[in-house]
Design a protein around this motif. Structure first.
Motif, PDB file in Angstrom:
ATOM      1  N   ARG A  21       0.820  -1.219   0.000  1.00 44.79           N
ATOM      2  CA  ARG A  21       0.000   0.000   0.000  1.00 44.79           C
ATOM      3  C   ARG A  21       0.856   1.272   0.000  1.00 44.79           C
ATOM      4  N   THR A  23       2.804   4.535  -1.129  1.00 48.17           N
ATOM      5  CA  THR A  23       2.439   5.567  -2.100  1.00 48.17           C
ATOM      6  C   THR A  23       3.636   5.921  -2.974  1.00 48.17           C
ATOM      7  N   HIS A  53      -2.550  -3.120  -9.760  1.00 44.01           N
ATOM      8  CA  HIS A  53      -3.009  -2.399  -8.578  1.00 44.01           C
ATOM      9  C   HIS A  53      -4.521  -2.266  -8.588  1.00 44.01           C
ATOM     10  N   GLU A  56      -7.911   1.673  -3.588  1.00 37.39           N
ATOM     11  CA  GLU A  56      -8.593   1.543  -2.300  1.00 37.39           C
ATOM     12  C   GLU A  56      -8.687   2.929  -1.683  1.00 37.39           C
ATOM     13  N   HIS A  59      -5.701   5.465  -1.955  1.00 37.47           N
ATOM     14  CA  HIS A  59      -4.442   4.738  -2.122  1.00 37.47           C
ATOM     15  C   HIS A  59      -4.610   3.583  -3.088  1.00 37.47           C
ATOM     16  N   ASN A  60      -3.492   3.029  -3.514  1.00 40.31           N
ATOM     17  CA  ASN A  60      -3.474   1.830  -4.342  1.00 40.31           C
ATOM     18  C   ASN A  60      -2.995   0.659  -3.503  1.00 40.31           C
ATOM     19  N   HIS A  61      -3.456  -0.518  -3.846  1.00 33.64           N
ATOM     20  CA  HIS A  61      -2.934  -1.754  -3.279  1.00 33.64           C
ATOM     21  C   HIS A  61      -2.300  -2.505  -4.442  1.00 33.64           C
TER      22      HIS A  61
END
Length: 96
Positions: A21, A23, A53, A56, A59-61
């Motif tokens: 997660r 950044t 990705h 979320e 943010h990205n996972h």
């Protein structure tokens, strides 16, 4: 600083392996490159099939595809998972 053993692409992948997660700003700060350079590298890794990705919230996972072989012909028999395991001293990393 001069040259280093790992490319920025490998450094970005390692940051994601440590924290899926993370950044782009955190990666940039850790590696010492611009956030824009991180974004280009993330795009490269995605286009080559090494990561994906899911958004979320804000943010990205990231998911790393560990079965992918390394790109250089001299090491194409080594997978991303094996590289990350070597770089993290065998610690568990997030790679499919």
């Amino acid at each position: 600083m001069g040259w280093t053993f790992l490319t920025n692409h490998a450094q970005v992948l390692l940051c994601i392996a440590r924290n899926p997660r993370v950044t782009a700003q955190e990666i940039a700060r850790t590696i010492g490159i611009t956030e824009r350079a991180v974004q280009r590298i993330l795009h490269d890794l995605h286009e080559a099939g090494y990561i994906s990705h899911v958004r979320e919230g804000r943010h990205n996972h990231y998911t790393i595809y560990g079965d992918q072989p390394l790109r250089h012909p001299a090491v194409q028999n080594i997978t991303v998972r094996e590289l990350l395991a070597a770089l993290t001293n065998g610690a568990t990393v997030m790679a499919k």
